[in-house]
Design a protein around this motif. Structure first.
Motif, PDB file in Angstrom:
ATOM      1  N   PRO A  83       0.840  -1.210   0.000  1.00 62.95           N
ATOM      2  CA  PRO A  83       0.000   0.000   0.000  1.00 62.95           C
ATOM      3  C   PRO A  83       0.870   1.252   0.000  1.00 62.95           C
ATOM      4  CG  PRO A  83       0.023  -1.008   2.176  1.00 62.95           C
ATOM      5  CD  PRO A  83       0.715  -1.971   1.259  1.00 62.95           C
ATOM      6  N   GLU A  84       0.330   2.314  -0.598  1.00 66.18           N
ATOM      7  CA  GLU A  84       1.059   3.565  -0.709  1.00 66.18           C
ATOM      8  C   GLU A  84       0.200   4.729  -0.197  1.00 66.18           C
ATOM      9  OE1 GLU A  84       2.054   3.914  -4.818  1.00 66.18           O
ATOM     10  OE2 GLU A  84       3.303   2.116  -4.835  1.00 66.18           O
ATOM     11  N   GLU A  85       0.792   5.894  -0.163  1.00 63.86           N
ATOM     12  CA  GLU A  85       0.079   7.085   0.293  1.00 63.86           C
ATOM     13  C   GLU A  85      -1.192   7.316  -0.510  1.00 63.86           C
ATOM     14  OE1 GLU A  85       2.187  11.034   1.276  1.00 63.86           O
ATOM     15  OE2 GLU A  85       1.242  11.407  -0.683  1.00 63.86           O
ATOM     16  N   LYS A  86      -1.137   7.065  -1.809  1.00 60.30           N
ATOM     17  CA  LYS A  86      -2.312   7.285  -2.657  1.00 60.30           C
ATOM     18  C   LYS A  86      -3.479   6.400  -2.237  1.00 60.30           C
ATOM     19  CE  LYS A  86      -0.917   4.075  -6.363  1.00 60.30           C
ATOM     20  NZ  LYS A  86      -2.064   3.141  -6.154  1.00 60.30           N
ATOM     21  N   ASP A  87      -3.188   5.242  -1.627  1.00 60.26           N
ATOM     22  CA  ASP A  87      -4.262   4.369  -1.159  1.00 60.26           C
ATOM     23  C   ASP A  87      -4.987   4.987   0.030  1.00 60.26           C
ATOM     24  OD1 ASP A  87      -3.887   2.082  -2.959  1.00 60.26           O
ATOM     25  OD2 ASP A  87      -1.973   1.833  -1.934  1.00 60.26           O
ATOM     26  N   LEU A  88      -4.257   5.694   0.872  1.00 60.96           N
ATOM     27  CA  LEU A  88      -4.895   6.390   1.990  1.00 60.96           C
ATOM     28  C   LEU A  88      -5.772   7.525   1.468  1.00 60.96           C
ATOM     29  CD1 LEU A  88      -5.326   6.902   4.982  1.00 60.96           C
ATOM     30  CD2 LEU A  88      -3.191   8.210   5.013  1.00 60.96           C
ATOM     31  N   ILE A  89      -5.287   8.240   0.457  1.00 62.01           N
ATOM     32  CA  ILE A  89      -6.086   9.308  -0.145  1.00 62.01           C
ATOM     33  C   ILE A  89      -7.355   8.723  -0.767  1.00 62.01           C
ATOM     34  CG2 ILE A  89      -6.116  11.052  -1.970  1.00 62.01           C
ATOM     35  CD1 ILE A  89      -3.111  11.426  -1.458  1.00 62.01           C
ATOM     36  N   ASP A  90      -7.229   7.562  -1.420  1.00 61.85           N
ATOM     37  CA  ASP A  90      -8.402   6.891  -1.988  1.00 61.85           C
ATOM     38  C   ASP A  90      -9.388   6.500  -0.895  1.00 61.85           C
ATOM     39  OD1 ASP A  90      -7.537   7.117  -4.598  1.00 61.85           O
ATOM     40  OD2 ASP A  90      -6.658   5.108  -4.686  1.00 61.85           O
ATOM     41  N   LEU A  91      -8.868   6.086   0.264  1.00 61.44           N
ATOM     42  CA  LEU A  91      -9.739   5.738   1.392  1.00 61.44           C
ATOM     43  C   LEU A  91     -10.579   6.949   1.795  1.00 61.44           C
ATOM     44  CD1 LEU A  91      -8.783   3.832   4.647  1.00 61.44           C
ATOM     45  CD2 LEU A  91     -10.054   5.954   4.743  1.00 61.44           C
ATOM     46  N   PHE A  92      -9.922   8.108   1.953  1.00 60.62           N
ATOM     47  CA  PHE A  92     -10.647   9.315   2.342  1.00 60.62           C
ATOM     48  C   PHE A  92     -11.713   9.668   1.308  1.00 60.62           C
ATOM     49  CE2 PHE A  92      -6.526  10.612   4.607  1.00 60.62           C
ATOM     50  CZ  PHE A  92      -6.974  10.106   5.811  1.00 60.62           C
ATOM     51  N   ARG A  93     -11.359   9.592   0.030  1.00 56.88           N
ATOM     52  CA  ARG A  93     -12.290   9.961  -1.036  1.00 56.88           C
ATOM     53  C   ARG A  93     -13.488   9.001  -1.071  1.00 56.88           C
ATOM     54  NH1 ARG A  93      -9.045   9.600  -4.761  1.00 56.88           N
ATOM     55  NH2 ARG A  93      -8.519  11.813  -5.102  1.00 56.88           N
ATOM     56  N   THR A  94     -13.203   7.708  -1.022  1.00 54.00           N
ATOM     57  CA  THR A  94     -14.275   6.707  -1.087  1.00 54.00           C
ATOM     58  C   THR A  94     -15.190   6.796   0.121  1.00 54.00           C
ATOM     59  OG1 THR A  94     -12.828   5.214  -2.345  1.00 54.00           O
ATOM     60  CG2 THR A  94     -14.764   4.242  -1.302  1.00 54.00           C
ATOM     61  N   ARG A 169     -14.880  17.548   6.642  1.00 58.89           N
ATOM     62  CA  ARG A 169     -15.641  17.103   5.480  1.00 58.89           C
ATOM     63  C   ARG A 169     -14.750  17.227   4.257  1.00 58.89           C
ATOM     64  NH1 ARG A 169     -21.042  16.570   6.375  1.00 58.89           N
ATOM     65  NH2 ARG A 169     -21.455  16.639   4.149  1.00 58.89           N
ATOM     66  N   LEU A 170     -14.988  16.360   3.307  1.00 56.84           N
ATOM     67  CA  LEU A 170     -14.203  16.376   2.085  1.00 56.84           C
ATOM     68  C   LEU A 170     -14.306  17.752   1.428  1.00 56.84           C
ATOM     69  CD1 LEU A 170     -12.540  14.655   0.083  1.00 56.84           C
ATOM     70  CD2 LEU A 170     -14.680  14.229  -1.147  1.00 56.84           C
ATOM     71  N   GLY A 171     -13.136  18.367   1.140  1.00 56.46           N
ATOM     72  CA  GLY A 171     -13.121  19.655   0.476  1.00 56.46           C
ATOM     73  C   GLY A 171     -12.884  20.836   1.394  1.00 56.46           C
ATOM     74  N   ASP A 172     -12.869  20.588   2.739  1.00 50.79           N
ATOM     75  CA  ASP A 172     -12.594  21.687   3.662  1.00 50.79           C
ATOM     76  C   ASP A 172     -11.223  22.290   3.337  1.00 50.79           C
ATOM     77  OD1 ASP A 172     -14.970  21.359   4.944  1.00 50.79           O
ATOM     78  OD2 ASP A 172     -14.158  20.343   6.705  1.00 50.79           O
ATOM     79  N   THR A 173     -11.220  23.506   2.886  1.00 49.68           N
ATOM     80  CA  THR A 173      -9.981  24.155   2.457  1.00 49.68           C
ATOM     81  C   THR A 173      -9.067  24.439   3.639  1.00 49.68           C
ATOM     82  OG1 THR A 173     -11.155  25.204   0.623  1.00 49.68           O
ATOM     83  CG2 THR A 173      -9.003  26.112   1.213  1.00 49.68           C
TER      84      THR A 173
END
Length: 207
Positions: A83-94, A169-173
């Motif tokens: 697993p890589e960092e991008k997988d954690l980002i995918d977790l947050f997005r999903t 929340r997703l997108g909080d700047t």
């Protein structure tokens, strides 16, 4: 070490193993060193495995790969790469896509149960009972997100990782939700709620 105690009439030696969100007490026979009792605590729940036996004769039919009557076969694909960092980002997005934009309250072993409960609750609130297909869909989503969880779990203690997305929340700047220090790096990697990633010096990390 947890010392020794009597379990099931045998002297057992105990050891404690702690991981993020999971506390394990392992008791082994003092002579054979085979496990006697295992206690796992996550959150407010404790699971105990006891009366453990070894070398039990089992019927060969228990190992048959023949599909029983009335059952069907479902194929799940698993990515076995590291697993890589991008997988954690995918977790947050999903997660956010399935939780009305909210991010996980935790990244420890309680996460999958939280996600499953959330999805079942949403279906029941809409008047649905989860069908076999829907349950399978949730399982596939959990498996996909498990790579992100595995990335976090495999980080060494020296990474000094922190999660702060419980109320985001997703997108909080500008909201930092996760940061860690890669092995050998003088700076940290910081993931924000808009899923952007930046490097930051230790003194510039969120307080």
């Amino acid at each position: 070490s947890l010392g020794t105690q009597q379990i099931e009439g045998r002297e057992a030696v105990g050891y404690r193993v702690e991981k993020t969100g999971l506390n394990i007490a392992l008791w082994a026979d003092a002579k054979s060193l085979l496990p006697v009792q295992i206690e796992m605590t996550t959150g407010s729940s404790t699971f105990t495995m006891s009366h453990i036996v070894f070398d039990v004769d089992l019927d060969e039919s228990l190992f048959s790969l023949e599909i029983p009557a009335g059952y069907s076969v479902t194929t799940l694909e698993i990515d076995g790469s590291d697993p890589e960092e991008k997988d954690l980002i995918d977790l947050f997005r999903t997660w956010a896509e399935h939780a009305d934009g909210r991010l996980p309250s935790t990244l420890d072993a309680r996460g999958p149960g939280e996600f499953l409960s959330l999805q079942i609750k949403k279906m029941k609130e809409s008047g649905q009972e989860p069908s076999t297909e829907q349950t399978l869909g949730i399982q596939k989503t959990l498996m996909k997100m498990s790579r992100g969880g595995a990335f976090v779990q495999q980080l060494p203690s020296s990474s000094d990782w922190h999660y702060a997305g419980q109320d985001a929340r997703l997108g909080d700047t500008g909201k930092a939700i996760f940061w860690y220090r890669p092995t050998g790096s003088a700076t940290y990697r910081v993931i924000y709620a808009d899923l952007s990633v930046r490097d930051a010096a230790p003194e510039d990390l969120p307080k």
